[in-house]
Write a protein that holds these residues in place. Structure first.
Motif, mmCIF file in Angstrom:
data_model
loop_
_atom_site.group_PDB
_atom_site.id
_atom_site.type_symbol
_atom_site.label_atom_id
_atom_site.label_comp_id
_atom_site.label_asym_id
_atom_site.label_seq_id
_atom_site.Cartn_x
_atom_site.Cartn_y
_atom_site.Cartn_z
ATOM 1 N N ALA A 38 4.263 -21.495 -14.872
ATOM 2 C CA ALA A 38 4.698 -21.713 -13.492
ATOM 3 C C ALA A 38 6.042 -21.062 -13.225
ATOM 4 O O ALA A 38 6.325 -20.646 -12.090
ATOM 5 C CB ALA A 38 4.771 -23.209 -13.193
ATOM 6 N N VAL A 39 6.878 -20.942 -14.250
ATOM 7 C CA VAL A 39 8.196 -20.349 -14.089
ATOM 8 C C VAL A 39 8.147 -18.829 -14.168
ATOM 9 O O VAL A 39 8.801 -18.131 -13.381
ATOM 10 C CB VAL A 39 9.162 -20.923 -15.150
ATOM 11 N N VAL A 40 7.366 -18.284 -15.098
ATOM 12 C CA VAL A 40 7.435 -16.840 -15.363
ATOM 13 C C VAL A 40 6.405 -16.029 -14.574
ATOM 14 O O VAL A 40 6.565 -14.813 -14.441
ATOM 15 C CB VAL A 40 7.282 -16.555 -16.872
ATOM 16 N N GLU A 41 5.336 -16.660 -14.059
ATOM 17 C CA GLU A 41 4.300 -15.911 -13.356
ATOM 18 C C GLU A 41 4.516 -16.002 -11.849
ATOM 19 O O GLU A 41 4.864 -17.060 -11.319
ATOM 20 C CB GLU A 41 2.911 -16.433 -13.735
ATOM 21 N N GLU A 99 -4.389 -16.418 -21.433
ATOM 22 C CA GLU A 99 -3.609 -16.114 -20.237
ATOM 23 C C GLU A 99 -3.813 -14.702 -19.732
ATOM 24 O O GLU A 99 -3.566 -14.412 -18.556
ATOM 25 C CB GLU A 99 -2.126 -16.359 -20.518
ATOM 26 N N ALA A 100 -4.283 -13.789 -20.573
ATOM 27 C CA ALA A 100 -4.518 -12.417 -20.117
ATOM 28 C C ALA A 100 -5.537 -12.369 -18.988
ATOM 29 O O ALA A 100 -5.458 -11.500 -18.107
ATOM 30 C CB ALA A 100 -4.986 -11.540 -21.283
ATOM 31 N N PHE A 101 -6.513 -13.305 -18.979
ATOM 32 C CA PHE A 101 -7.482 -13.326 -17.874
ATOM 33 C C PHE A 101 -7.406 -14.600 -17.036
ATOM 34 O O PHE A 101 -8.031 -14.674 -15.979
ATOM 35 C CB PHE A 101 -8.919 -13.100 -18.382
ATOM 36 N N GLU A 102 -6.667 -15.604 -17.477
ATOM 37 C CA GLU A 102 -6.482 -16.781 -16.628
ATOM 38 C C GLU A 102 -5.280 -16.623 -15.705
ATOM 39 O O GLU A 102 -5.140 -17.378 -14.747
ATOM 40 C CB GLU A 102 -6.325 -18.027 -17.503
ATOM 41 N N ARG A 103 -4.420 -15.676 -15.980
ATOM 42 C CA ARG A 103 -3.301 -15.385 -15.088
ATOM 43 C C ARG A 103 -3.816 -14.714 -13.816
ATOM 44 O O ARG A 103 -4.755 -13.927 -13.841
ATOM 45 C CB ARG A 103 -2.331 -14.464 -15.820
ATOM 46 N N VAL A 104 -3.188 -15.028 -12.689
ATOM 47 C CA VAL A 104 -3.532 -14.422 -11.402
ATOM 48 C C VAL A 104 -2.440 -13.423 -11.037
ATOM 49 O O VAL A 104 -1.253 -13.755 -11.039
ATOM 50 C CB VAL A 104 -3.681 -15.493 -10.305
ATOM 51 N N ARG A 105 -2.847 -12.217 -10.709
ATOM 52 C CA ARG A 105 -1.903 -11.144 -10.430
ATOM 53 C C ARG A 105 -1.715 -10.962 -8.923
ATOM 54 O O ARG A 105 -2.650 -11.188 -8.149
ATOM 55 C CB ARG A 105 -2.395 -9.842 -11.075
ATOM 56 N N PRO A 106 -0.526 -10.512 -8.514
ATOM 57 C CA PRO A 106 -0.268 -10.354 -7.064
ATOM 58 C C PRO A 106 -1.242 -9.410 -6.379
ATOM 59 O O PRO A 106 -1.674 -9.665 -5.248
ATOM 60 C CB PRO A 106 1.160 -9.821 -7.019
ATOM 61 N N TYR A 136 14.326 -22.316 -25.996
ATOM 62 C CA TYR A 136 13.013 -22.205 -25.354
ATOM 63 C C TYR A 136 13.102 -21.532 -23.990
ATOM 64 O O TYR A 136 12.263 -20.692 -23.636
ATOM 65 C CB TYR A 136 12.403 -23.604 -25.218
ATOM 66 N N TRP A 137 14.128 -21.877 -23.203
ATOM 67 C CA TRP A 137 14.147 -21.463 -21.808
ATOM 68 C C TRP A 137 15.046 -20.262 -21.510
ATOM 69 O O TRP A 137 14.832 -19.581 -20.497
ATOM 70 C CB TRP A 137 14.555 -22.622 -20.918
ATOM 71 N N LEU A 138 16.025 -19.973 -22.339
ATOM 72 C CA LEU A 138 16.908 -18.845 -22.031
ATOM 73 C C LEU A 138 16.175 -17.500 -21.976
ATOM 74 O O LEU A 138 16.519 -16.644 -21.154
ATOM 75 C CB LEU A 138 18.058 -18.785 -23.043
ATOM 76 N N PRO A 139 15.152 -17.244 -22.816
ATOM 77 C CA PRO A 139 14.447 -15.954 -22.701
ATOM 78 C C PRO A 139 13.501 -15.867 -21.511
ATOM 79 O O PRO A 139 12.964 -14.782 -21.236
ATOM 80 C CB PRO A 139 13.654 -15.864 -24.014
ATOM 81 N N ALA A 140 13.253 -16.975 -20.792
ATOM 82 C CA ALA A 140 12.248 -16.978 -19.727
ATOM 83 C C ALA A 140 12.500 -15.930 -18.641
ATOM 84 O O ALA A 140 11.552 -15.274 -18.179
ATOM 85 C CB ALA A 140 12.146 -18.376 -19.112
ATOM 86 N N PRO A 141 13.758 -15.715 -18.174
ATOM 87 C CA PRO A 141 13.960 -14.703 -17.121
ATOM 88 C C PRO A 141 13.539 -13.298 -17.523
ATOM 89 O O PRO A 141 13.265 -12.458 -16.659
ATOM 90 C CB PRO A 141 15.472 -14.776 -16.857
ATOM 91 N N GLY A 142 13.476 -13.003 -18.812
ATOM 92 C CA GLY A 142 13.070 -11.668 -19.239
ATOM 93 C C GLY A 142 11.578 -11.426 -19.181
ATOM 94 O O GLY A 142 11.126 -10.282 -19.357
ATOM 95 N N LEU A 143 10.793 -12.474 -18.932
ATOM 96 C CA LEU A 143 9.339 -12.324 -18.861
ATOM 97 C C LEU A 143 8.931 -12.045 -17.418
ATOM 98 O O LEU A 143 8.538 -12.930 -16.670
ATOM 99 C CB LEU A 143 8.653 -13.588 -19.381
ATOM 100 N N ASP A 144 9.016 -10.772 -17.006
ATOM 101 C CA ASP A 144 8.609 -10.398 -15.658
ATOM 102 C C ASP A 144 7.154 -9.954 -15.668
ATOM 103 O O ASP A 144 6.462 -10.012 -16.695
ATOM 104 C CB ASP A 144 9.520 -9.293 -15.114
ATOM 105 N N GLU A 145 6.667 -9.496 -14.520
ATOM 106 C CA GLU A 145 5.263 -9.088 -14.403
ATOM 107 C C GLU A 145 4.935 -7.934 -15.351
ATOM 108 O O GLU A 145 3.841 -7.866 -15.901
ATOM 109 C CB GLU A 145 4.951 -8.694 -12.958
ATOM 110 N N ALA A 146 5.881 -7.020 -15.545
ATOM 111 C CA ALA A 146 5.641 -5.896 -16.447
ATOM 112 C C ALA A 146 5.451 -6.372 -17.881
ATOM 113 O O ALA A 146 4.576 -5.883 -18.611
ATOM 114 C CB ALA A 146 6.802 -4.900 -16.361
ATOM 115 N N ALA A 147 6.264 -7.345 -18.292
ATOM 116 C CA ALA A 147 6.114 -7.880 -19.645
ATOM 117 C C ALA A 147 4.797 -8.626 -19.796
ATOM 118 O O ALA A 147 4.127 -8.534 -20.833
ATOM 119 C CB ALA A 147 7.293 -8.799 -19.969
ATOM 120 N N ALA A 167 -2.098 -1.891 -8.107
ATOM 121 C CA ALA A 167 -1.953 -1.891 -9.559
ATOM 122 C C ALA A 167 -2.857 -2.914 -10.239
ATOM 123 O O ALA A 167 -3.131 -2.786 -11.439
ATOM 124 C CB ALA A 167 -0.498 -2.167 -9.933
ATOM 125 N N ASP A 168 -3.352 -3.911 -9.501
ATOM 126 C CA ASP A 168 -4.103 -5.004 -10.122
ATOM 127 C C ASP A 168 -5.567 -5.071 -9.720
ATOM 128 O O ASP A 168 -6.342 -5.767 -10.393
ATOM 129 C CB ASP A 168 -3.438 -6.340 -9.768
#
Length: 666
Positions: free
Chosen positions: A82-85, A451-458, A13-24, A573-574
């Motif tokens: 909370a971890v990936v965003e 999450e596409a619209f509930e996520r807050v972007r920098p 579950y958690w090992l792929p988490a670091p690969g989920l950056d803002e671009a992903a 960009a946002d």
């Protein structure tokens, strides 16, 4: 074996988490976060379910592993964003930071600015606790918002465990009920808000009520005396618990509009069914709840009488607006998320009904849990609650429904050797495993599908910071809505500062992005120091939930950039913020927060009513405390009877004063 499954599930579950950056995350579409998660995450979630179900097979509970698996599951399901965003999620949570900022800066509330100031209890308590802990920096507050949902869901396990102990059932049913609750908590009302705070109060209130204040039920026909565990406390300890019960309700009344009335409804139905030992509690709680609304929430209801009471009796319209009305339109892919929510809620409630029936077939009578599971549905007959009543009904029904759903798989109490032998050979853990797999898969879709619209972007946060810096003395910020009359909550990190100095104006978003002339005209009509903001979160909402084209934002920005009368003052960009090249004449309006609250219109009759309501609460409370020391079947003591007859005239005066206030101020 369960420990190995648990470790493997966590790793996947958690090992792929670091690969989920803002671009992903920017690649999210109609399925939200589910659409960009790597497959090991889903495999890991499935293994966590298998690990817990495997722990239901042994003849004795392995409590340490059961508790660890349950906590790990909750952390995994709720901590992922909370971890990936990069920024704390959900726009309204940022707005609630603005309430704290205003309270900290001015020292008071402003009922004229927002209806939530008529119920300021949560904001006052949060501001006090955070300041006492030294949390005042905006970055620290943002971290509180980031981890608040996880903390709420972990804390919810405590009253759920106590509530499960109130049911006379085997250990498998109790653990499975709490597990089903965790897997079904996808409603999304756990963000930094009064609702999440008062929901914890509601869970604790229900747990105390069912654990220590149920009246014993007599045998009837072929049923057992009842399936709830009998109170095991002395009268003195129950008196202390009653004080805690009243404190929980009193804390919920000034903090949220809906939660106290759900508490009141549950208590009232339990009393009517003869299952609550505190027979005078509904009247006592009713005076507290209605008294707050009538007096201290006057700034809201006196100006929104139709909104508050206009939906009473409109059952069909309220259900339609809360269920089918939220699915109409939008992206076909995103509609799968909305349909999955309806299907999951229906599945849990169907399992709850099946659990009640299986208990009945097994020879048990179940009354308290069905009250928790089905009484919240009465909210449909009161109002639509801004189209969210279906979500709130399921939220409040979930504790009772989850425990009843577990009883569908493990209906026996396990008190006899015959029942324990049956449980050892039963395939119910396998059935619970299949249900858990469905629920956890549905959770990922239903909870993170928006999450596409509930996520807050920098970039959106940076744009709003620019707006706050230029709100002197005030500013009007136009944002794009598909329906400015109904859709009035933007998908932006709005309102976190300068509450009285920034006015947010919903503006019609053109279906054809080339037709941007009305937007420029709206800026002119808004007056000096006015801006138009176009954010990626709001654009994603228009695309997925309102049916705008996928290229709409790009084409709109190109159209706005090409206009000679507009100039971009912020561009990243946002988000983009536009202003008129030539500002309209005149000066901006001064900030007008209105008088500090609470604002109460006092008349001699209302003052008499408030005084009688206060005395009535004291008399009714004293009456309940005295009744706790009497035997269950003993006649009322002279003191109890005297308090009742003293309370009757006070009740008449209170009701008359309340009717007078509503009649004259509505």
């Amino acid at each position: 074996m369960p420990a190995v499954l648990l470790a493997a599930g966590l790793a996947l579950y958690w090992l792929p988490a670091p690969g989920l950056d803002e671009a992903a995350l920017d690649a999210m579409g109609g399925l939200g976060l589910v659409g960009v998660l790597p497959w090991p995450v889903f495999a890991g979630a499935a293994l966590l379910v298998v690990a817990f179900a495997a722990l239901l097979w042994p003849s004795r509970p392995q409590r340490l592993l059961l508790g660890l698996t349950l906590v790990v599951t909750v952390v995994s399901l709720h901590a992922l964003p909370a971890v990936v965003e990069e920024q704390p999620r959900f726009a309204t949570a940022w707005q609630h930071l603005g309430f704290l900022e205003y309270l900290d800066r001015t020292g008071g509330s402003a009922p004229a600015l927002d209806a939530r100031w008529s119920w300021p209890g949560f904001f006052a308590a949060a501001a006090f606790v955070l300041r006492a802990c030294g949390v005042t920096d905006p970055a620290q507050l943002a971290e509180v918002v980031r981890w608040w949902p996880l903390a709420v869901n972990l804390l919810a396990l405590v009253p759920l465990a106590l509530l499960a102990r109130s049911v006379r059932a085997g250990w498998r049913a109790r653990w499975c009920g709490v597990w089903f609750f965790a897997l079904s908590s996808w409603v999304g009302q756990d963000y930094f808000s009064p609702q999440s705070f008062t929901y914890l109060l509601y869970l604790a209130f229900a747990a105390l009520l069912l654990r220590w204040f149920l009246a014993p039920s007599a045998p009837s026909g072929d049923t057992l005396p009842g399936t709830e565990a009998l109170p095991d406390a002395t009268p003195g300890r129950r008196a202390v618990l009653l004080g805690v019960l009243l404190t929980l309700f009193a804390a919920a009344v000034p903090a949220h509009q809906l939660t106290p009335f759900v508490m009141l409804g549950v208590v009232t139905v339990l009393v009517v069914l003869g299952r609550c030992a505190l027979r005078g509690l509904p009247l006592l709680l009713g005076v507290l709840a209605v008294g707050w609304v009538c007096f201290l929430a006057e700034p809201y209801w006196s100006g929104h009488f139709d909104e508050l009471f206009g939906g009473i009796g409109g059952l069909g319209a309220n259900v339609t607006s809360s269920v089918s009305g939220r699915i109409e339109g939008g992206s076909a892919t995103h509609q799968l998320v909305l349909y999955s929510r309806v299907a999951l809620a229906g599945l849990v409630m169907a399992l709850a009904g099946w659990g009640w029936w299986r208990r009945r077939e097994a020879g048990y009578r179940e009354r308290a849990l069905p009250v928790l599971a089905f009484v919240p549905a009465a909210g449909f007959a009161l109002q639509a609650y801004g189209g969210e009543m279906a979500l709130r009904v399921f939220l409040f029904a979930l504790p009772g429904a989850a425990l009843l759903a577990a009883l569908a798989f493990f209906p026996r109490a396990g008190t006899s050797e015959r029942e324990r032998a049956w449980d050892r050979v039963s395939l119910a853990p396998l059935a619970a495993l299949l249900a858990g797999l469905v629920l956890v898969g549905g959770f990922l879709v239903a909870r993170w599908g928006n999450e596409a619209f509930e996520r807050v972007r920098p970039g959106e946060v940076a744009a709003m910071e620019w707006v706050y810096a230029h709100a002197d003395p005030t500013v009007r910020l136009l944002w794009l809505s598909e329906d400015p009359e109904q859709s009035v909550t933007p998908a932006l990190p709005w309102g976190s500062r300068a509450m009285e100095r920034v006015r947010y104006v919903p503006t019609q978003a053109p279906r054809d992005p080339v037709l941007a002339g009305p937007l420029a005209e709206a800026l002119r009509e808004a007056g000096p120091v006015s801006y138009l903001i176009v954010g990626r979160g709001q654009s994603a909402y228009l695309e997925l939930d309102a049916g705008y084209s996928t290229s709409w934002e790009r084409r709109l920005l190109a159209t706005l950039d090409a206009r000679d009368d507009l100039v971009p003052v912020v561009r990243n960009a946002d988000a983009a913020v536009y202003a008129l090249r030539e500002a309209p004449p005149g000066a901006p309006e001064p900030a007008t927060p209105g008088p500090p609250g609470p604002t109460v219109t006092w008349t001699p009759w209302s003052a008499l009513g408030a005084l009688s309501a206060g005395l009535l609460v004291l008399l009714l409370g004293a009456r309940e405390f005295l009744r706790l020391h009497a035997a269950p079947d003993a006649p009322p003591s002279p003191a109890v009877r005297a308090l009742f007859w003293f309370a009757v005239p006070l009740l008449l005066v209170t009701v008359s004063a309340l009717v007078h206030r509503f009649w004259t101020l509505a």
